[in-house]
Design a protein around this motif. Structure first.
Motif, PDB file in Angstrom:
ATOM      1  N   THR A 146       0.812  -1.223   0.000  1.00 53.11           N
ATOM      2  CA  THR A 146       0.000   0.000   0.000  1.00 53.11           C
ATOM      3  C   THR A 146       0.842   1.269   0.000  1.00 53.11           C
ATOM      4  N   ALA A 147       2.144   1.139  -0.110  1.00 54.71           N
ATOM      5  CA  ALA A 147       3.038   2.306  -0.064  1.00 54.71           C
ATOM      6  C   ALA A 147       3.033   3.047  -1.400  1.00 54.71           C
ATOM      7  N   PRO A 148       3.282   4.349  -1.362  1.00 56.98           N
ATOM      8  CA  PRO A 148       3.290   5.126  -2.608  1.00 56.98           C
ATOM      9  C   PRO A 148       4.557   4.921  -3.452  1.00 56.98           C
ATOM     10  N   ASP A 149       5.688   4.577  -2.793  1.00 58.91           N
ATOM     11  CA  ASP A 149       6.934   4.368  -3.531  1.00 58.91           C
ATOM     12  C   ASP A 149       7.764   3.316  -2.797  1.00 58.91           C
TER      13      ASP A 149
ATOM     14  N   SER B 286      17.509 -10.727  -3.499  1.00 60.66           N
ATOM     15  CA  SER B 286      18.014 -10.410  -4.831  1.00 60.66           C
ATOM     16  C   SER B 286      16.995  -9.647  -5.661  1.00 60.66           C
ATOM     17  N   TYR B 287      15.866  -9.337  -5.067  1.00 58.77           N
ATOM     18  CA  TYR B 287      14.773  -8.691  -5.797  1.00 58.77           C
ATOM     19  C   TYR B 287      14.366  -7.417  -5.066  1.00 58.77           C
ATOM     20  N   ALA B 288      14.065  -6.388  -5.822  1.00 62.84           N
ATOM     21  CA  ALA B 288      13.581  -5.131  -5.242  1.00 62.84           C
ATOM     22  C   ALA B 288      12.262  -4.783  -5.924  1.00 62.84           C
ATOM     23  N   PRO B 289      11.164  -4.734  -5.183  1.00 58.87           N
ATOM     24  CA  PRO B 289       9.889  -4.405  -5.812  1.00 58.87           C
ATOM     25  C   PRO B 289       9.860  -2.963  -6.322  1.00 58.87           C
ATOM     26  N   THR B 290       9.180  -2.762  -7.449  1.00 55.27           N
ATOM     27  CA  THR B 290       9.062  -1.429  -8.031  1.00 55.27           C
ATOM     28  C   THR B 290       7.725  -0.788  -7.716  1.00 55.27           C
ATOM     29  N   LEU B 291       6.801  -1.572  -7.194  1.00 54.93           N
ATOM     30  CA  LEU B 291       5.455  -1.124  -6.828  1.00 54.93           C
ATOM     31  C   LEU B 291       4.679  -0.569  -8.014  1.00 54.93           C
ATOM     32  N   THR B 292       4.840  -1.213  -9.160  1.00 58.70           N
ATOM     33  CA  THR B 292       4.043  -0.846 -10.325  1.00 58.70           C
ATOM     34  C   THR B 292       2.670  -1.503 -10.234  1.00 58.70           C
ATOM     35  N   ARG B 293       1.746  -1.054 -11.051  1.00 54.11           N
ATOM     36  CA  ARG B 293       0.391  -1.596 -11.044  1.00 54.11           C
ATOM     37  C   ARG B 293       0.417  -3.076 -11.415  1.00 54.11           C
ATOM     38  N   GLY B 294      -0.245  -3.883 -10.608  1.00 56.36           N
ATOM     39  CA  GLY B 294      -0.363  -5.315 -10.880  1.00 56.36           C
ATOM     40  C   GLY B 294       0.880  -6.127 -10.552  1.00 56.36           C
TER      41      GLY B 294
ATOM     42  N   ARG C 277       0.016  -6.137  -6.042  1.00 58.57           N
ATOM     43  CA  ARG C 277      -0.277  -4.694  -6.063  1.00 58.57           C
ATOM     44  C   ARG C 277      -1.545  -4.470  -6.888  1.00 58.57           C
ATOM     45  N   ASP C 278      -2.380  -3.579  -6.413  1.00 57.38           N
ATOM     46  CA  ASP C 278      -3.648  -3.297  -7.067  1.00 57.38           C
ATOM     47  C   ASP C 278      -3.415  -2.750  -8.479  1.00 57.38           C
ATOM     48  N   ARG C 279      -4.222  -3.195  -9.415  1.00 58.44           N
ATOM     49  CA  ARG C 279      -4.085  -2.728 -10.800  1.00 58.44           C
ATOM     50  C   ARG C 279      -4.684  -1.334 -10.978  1.00 58.44           C
ATOM     51  N   TYR C 280      -5.527  -0.932 -10.049  1.00 58.60           N
ATOM     52  CA  TYR C 280      -6.236   0.342 -10.195  1.00 58.60           C
ATOM     53  C   TYR C 280      -5.821   1.279  -9.067  1.00 58.60           C
ATOM     54  N   VAL C 281      -4.630   1.846  -9.185  1.00 58.35           N
ATOM     55  CA  VAL C 281      -4.131   2.785  -8.189  1.00 58.35           C
ATOM     56  C   VAL C 281      -3.937   4.149  -8.847  1.00 58.35           C
ATOM     57  N   ASP C 282      -3.988   5.186  -8.057  1.00 55.07           N
ATOM     58  CA  ASP C 282      -3.734   6.534  -8.578  1.00 55.07           C
ATOM     59  C   ASP C 282      -2.268   6.662  -8.944  1.00 55.07           C
TER      60      ASP C 282
END
Length: 155
Positions: free
Chosen positions: A63-66, A108-116, A149-154
């Motif tokens: 739920t984080a913005p970045d 070894s992985y860093a999430p980018t928090l992109t949609r979906g 991550r939600d596909r429908y985020v602002d």
């Protein structure tokens, strides 16, 4: 009656020895049993703590913005969840793994928090067994939580 007492081994000189035998057996059997139960409960508490910490860290990250804010929130949420289970939060490691990978690939992985985006949050907690020295810390519990991550985020 006298023959029955002699047959069962009840001799007049052995009065009161049952109390001593019971006390000895109680010490020999019950003290290790209580220690084993305490050890198992400490391990189980660590497993619960790692699972709860992974779930809360995943929710905070999802739920984080970045990613930077998410990582800080996930770390704080994991430490809070571990402390809630009365486990020392000194050895808590939060890692991320790509979708479908286990916690072996965490770090070894860093999430980018992109949609979906889908990824796993892995939290490893070191569990201390009571009355063992500090250097015996090979007991770890790892919890995993899959975040989508939600596909429908602002944006």
């Amino acid at each position: 009656m006298r023959w029955l007492r002699a047959r069962l081994g009840m001799v007049a000189g052995e009065r009161g020895s049952a109390l001593i035998e019971f006390t000895f057996i109680a010490i020999v059997v019950f003290v290790p049993l209580v220690y084993i139960v305490a050890g198992f409960s400490a391990v189980q508490r660590g497993v619960f703590a790692s699972t709860a910490a992974a779930r809360e860290a995943g929710r905070a990250m999802g739920t984080a913005p970045d990613p930077v804010t998410g990582a800080a929130r996930a770390e704080a949420a994991a430490r809070l969840a571990v402390a809630d289970q009365s486990v020392e939060a000194t050895d808590v490691v939060v890692g991320y793994a790509p979708a479908g990978a286990g916690c072996d690939a965490a770090g070894s992985y860093a999430p980018t928090l992109t949609r979906g985006e889908e990824f796993s949050v892995c939290v490893t907690v070191t569990v201390r067994i009571p009355l063992l020295p500090e250097f015996v810390d090979a007991n770890t519990a790892t919890g995993q939580f899959v975040v989508e991550r939600d596909r429908y985020v602002d944006a």
